[in-house]
Design a protein around this motif. Structure first.
Motif, PDB file in Angstrom:
ATOM      1  N   LYS A  99    -100.999  23.787  57.025  1.00  0.00           N
ATOM      2  CA  LYS A  99    -101.601  22.987  55.948  1.00  0.00           C
ATOM      3  C   LYS A  99    -103.102  23.226  55.865  1.00  0.00           C
ATOM      4  N   ARG A 100    -103.652  22.871  54.721  1.00  0.00           N
ATOM      5  CA  ARG A 100    -105.096  22.838  54.485  1.00  0.00           C
ATOM      6  C   ARG A 100    -105.381  21.596  53.655  1.00  0.00           C
ATOM      7  N   THR A 101    -106.635  21.260  53.513  1.00  0.00           N
ATOM      8  CA  THR A 101    -107.028  20.115  52.699  1.00  0.00           C
ATOM      9  C   THR A 101    -107.472  20.607  51.326  1.00  0.00           C
ATOM     10  N   CYS A 102    -106.933  19.991  50.280  1.00  0.00           N
ATOM     11  CA  CYS A 102    -107.330  20.343  48.911  1.00  0.00           C
ATOM     12  C   CYS A 102    -108.809  20.008  48.721  1.00  0.00           C
ATOM     13  N   ASP A 103    -109.584  20.963  48.212  1.00  0.00           N
ATOM     14  CA  ASP A 103    -111.016  20.758  47.950  1.00  0.00           C
ATOM     15  C   ASP A 103    -111.256  19.676  46.907  1.00  0.00           C
ATOM     16  N   HIS A 104    -110.306  19.466  46.027  1.00  0.00           N
ATOM     17  CA  HIS A 104    -110.508  18.548  44.910  1.00  0.00           C
ATOM     18  C   HIS A 104    -110.144  17.105  45.237  1.00  0.00           C
ATOM     19  N   CYS A 105    -108.941  16.892  45.845  1.00  0.00           N
ATOM     20  CA  CYS A 105    -108.479  15.509  46.062  1.00  0.00           C
ATOM     21  C   CYS A 105    -108.365  15.111  47.537  1.00  0.00           C
ATOM     22  N   GLY A 106    -108.499  16.077  48.448  1.00  0.00           N
ATOM     23  CA  GLY A 106    -108.452  15.777  49.874  1.00  0.00           C
ATOM     24  C   GLY A 106    -107.057  15.645  50.455  1.00  0.00           C
ATOM     25  N   THR A 107    -106.028  15.924  49.671  1.00  0.00           N
ATOM     26  CA  THR A 107    -104.650  15.846  50.143  1.00  0.00           C
ATOM     27  C   THR A 107    -104.320  17.039  51.033  1.00  0.00           C
ATOM     28  N   SER A 108    -103.509  16.813  52.037  1.00  0.00           N
ATOM     29  CA  SER A 108    -103.009  17.893  52.878  1.00  0.00           C
ATOM     30  C   SER A 108    -101.919  18.625  52.107  1.00  0.00           C
ATOM     31  N   THR A 109    -102.057  19.935  51.996  1.00  0.00           N
ATOM     32  CA  THR A 109    -101.128  20.749  51.218  1.00  0.00           C
ATOM     33  C   THR A 109    -100.876  22.075  51.938  1.00  0.00           C
ATOM     34  N   TYR A 110     -99.800  22.744  51.599  1.00  0.00           N
ATOM     35  CA  TYR A 110     -99.474  24.037  52.203  1.00  0.00           C
ATOM     36  C   TYR A 110    -100.653  24.975  52.039  1.00  0.00           C
ATOM     37  N   GLU A 111    -101.021  25.663  53.104  1.00  0.00           N
ATOM     38  CA  GLU A 111    -102.253  26.454  53.112  1.00  0.00           C
ATOM     39  C   GLU A 111    -102.300  27.562  52.071  1.00  0.00           C
ATOM     40  N   ALA A 112    -101.156  28.053  51.609  1.00  0.00           N
ATOM     41  CA  ALA A 112    -101.154  29.154  50.650  1.00  0.00           C
ATOM     42  C   ALA A 112    -100.938  28.693  49.206  1.00  0.00           C
ATOM     43  N   ASN A 113    -100.827  27.378  48.975  1.00  0.00           N
ATOM     44  CA  ASN A 113    -100.658  26.887  47.601  1.00  0.00           C
ATOM     45  C   ASN A 113    -101.854  27.270  46.747  1.00  0.00           C
ATOM     46  N   LEU A 114    -101.587  27.855  45.593  1.00  0.00           N
ATOM     47  CA  LEU A 114    -102.652  28.128  44.638  1.00  0.00           C
ATOM     48  C   LEU A 114    -102.879  26.920  43.740  1.00  0.00           C
ATOM     49  N   THR A 115    -101.898  26.017  43.690  1.00  0.00           N
ATOM     50  CA  THR A 115    -102.013  24.787  42.924  1.00  0.00           C
ATOM     51  C   THR A 115    -101.699  23.618  43.849  1.00  0.00           C
ATOM     52  N   CYS A 116    -102.611  22.668  43.938  1.00  0.00           N
ATOM     53  CA  CYS A 116    -102.386  21.480  44.778  1.00  0.00           C
ATOM     54  C   CYS A 116    -101.204  20.703  44.229  1.00  0.00           C
ATOM     55  N   HIS A 117    -100.276  20.347  45.094  1.00  0.00           N
ATOM     56  CA  HIS A 117     -99.088  19.602  44.670  1.00  0.00           C
ATOM     57  C   HIS A 117     -99.423  18.163  44.266  1.00  0.00           C
ATOM     58  N   ASN A 118    -100.578  17.668  44.674  1.00  0.00           N
ATOM     59  CA  ASN A 118    -100.942  16.283  44.382  1.00  0.00           C
ATOM     60  C   ASN A 118    -101.751  16.165  43.087  1.00  0.00           C
ATOM     61  N   CYS A 119    -102.810  16.938  42.948  1.00  0.00           N
ATOM     62  CA  CYS A 119    -103.707  16.779  41.798  1.00  0.00           C
ATOM     63  C   CYS A 119    -103.622  17.936  40.800  1.00  0.00           C
ATOM     64  N   SER A 120    -102.844  18.960  41.126  1.00  0.00           N
ATOM     65  CA  SER A 120    -102.642  20.139  40.256  1.00  0.00           C
ATOM     66  C   SER A 120    -103.889  20.993  40.089  1.00  0.00           C
ATOM     67  N   GLN A 121    -104.873  20.813  40.964  1.00  0.00           N
ATOM     68  CA  GLN A 121    -106.069  21.660  40.938  1.00  0.00           C
ATOM     69  C   GLN A 121    -105.656  23.091  41.270  1.00  0.00           C
ATOM     70  N   LYS A 122    -106.086  24.044  40.450  1.00  0.00           N
ATOM     71  CA  LYS A 122    -105.744  25.450  40.668  1.00  0.00           C
ATOM     72  C   LYS A 122    -106.882  26.166  41.385  1.00  0.00           C
ATOM     73  N   SER A 123    -106.516  27.086  42.259  1.00  0.00           N
ATOM     74  CA  SER A 123    -107.489  27.923  42.958  1.00  0.00           C
ATOM     75  C   SER A 123    -107.210  29.373  42.598  1.00  0.00           C
ATOM     76  N   ASP A 124    -108.270  30.169  42.557  1.00  0.00           N
ATOM     77  CA  ASP A 124    -108.080  31.600  42.348  1.00  0.00           C
ATOM     78  C   ASP A 124    -107.449  32.202  43.589  1.00  0.00           C
ATOM     79  N   PRO A 125    -106.567  33.193  43.416  1.00  0.00           N
ATOM     80  CA  PRO A 125    -106.015  33.879  44.589  1.00  0.00           C
ATOM     81  C   PRO A 125    -107.015  34.890  45.132  1.00  0.00           C
ATOM     82  N   CYS A 126    -107.073  35.013  46.430  1.00  0.00           N
ATOM     83  CA  CYS A 126    -107.911  36.022  47.079  1.00  0.00           C
ATOM     84  C   CYS A 126    -107.315  37.392  46.764  1.00  0.00           C
TER      85      CYS A 126
END
Length: 160
Positions: A99-126
């Motif tokens: 897991k990792r912490t979402c930068d936007h909402c602080g929820t614990s989420t799967y470390e490779a998620n490109l979209t937070c399951h809680n707040c739907s914040q999207k991250s660019d893929p490396c």
């Protein structure tokens, strides 16, 4: 999953995690591989119904075609089964996705998620690892007129 058969994708992911020493991740991926093998061996039984609890709240696809032929032969699958069984007995191995912490909402989420399951914040893929790029580790390289976004450590490892 799609062009690459699902069993092969989960097997190769599990092996990569195993080689990287992240045994919890290896356990989850290889366990899914074995679930798919069981579903292929007995398509008309309850084994054909794949449990998705390990992958809920992740970007990992779970609605995919179960291959007709297994990627590995029976002996190789048995080796994987023995390894997974060995990991399941090892109390030092966390049998869950990292897991990792979402930068936007602080929820614990799967470390490779490109979209937070809680707040739907999207991250660019490396561009190197495929993992989400967090603001504090972001590097952008201008290459051939395109912005190549990457995680700083992954980028530095790639170019060196």
């Amino acid at each position: 999953v799609g062009i690459i058969p699902a069993d092969r994708a989960f097997y190769e992911a599990g092996q990569a995690w195993r080689e990287a020493g992240k045994l919890g991740m290896a356990f989850v991926m290889l366990n899914r591989f074995l679930d798919l093998c069981d579903a292929m061996d007995e398509p008309d039984s309850s084994a054909a119904v794949i449990e998705n609890a390990d992958f809920s709240e992740t970007d990992v696809p779970f609605d995919f075609h179960i291959p007709q032929r297994p990627y590995l032969n029976a002996e190789e699958r048995e080796d994987v089964r023995n390894f997974v069984l060995e990991l399941s007995m090892d109390q030092a191995v966390d049998q869950s996705l990292s897991k990792r912490t979402c930068d936007h909402c602080g929820t614990s989420t799967y470390e490779a998620n490109l979209t937070c399951h809680n707040c739907s914040q999207k991250s660019d893929p490396c561009s190197v690892s495929g993992y989400p790029v967090m603001a504090h580790e972001r590097v952008v390289n201008k290459s051939n007129g395109f912005d190549v976004v990457a995680m700083r450590d992954s980028w530095n490892q790639w170019i060196n």
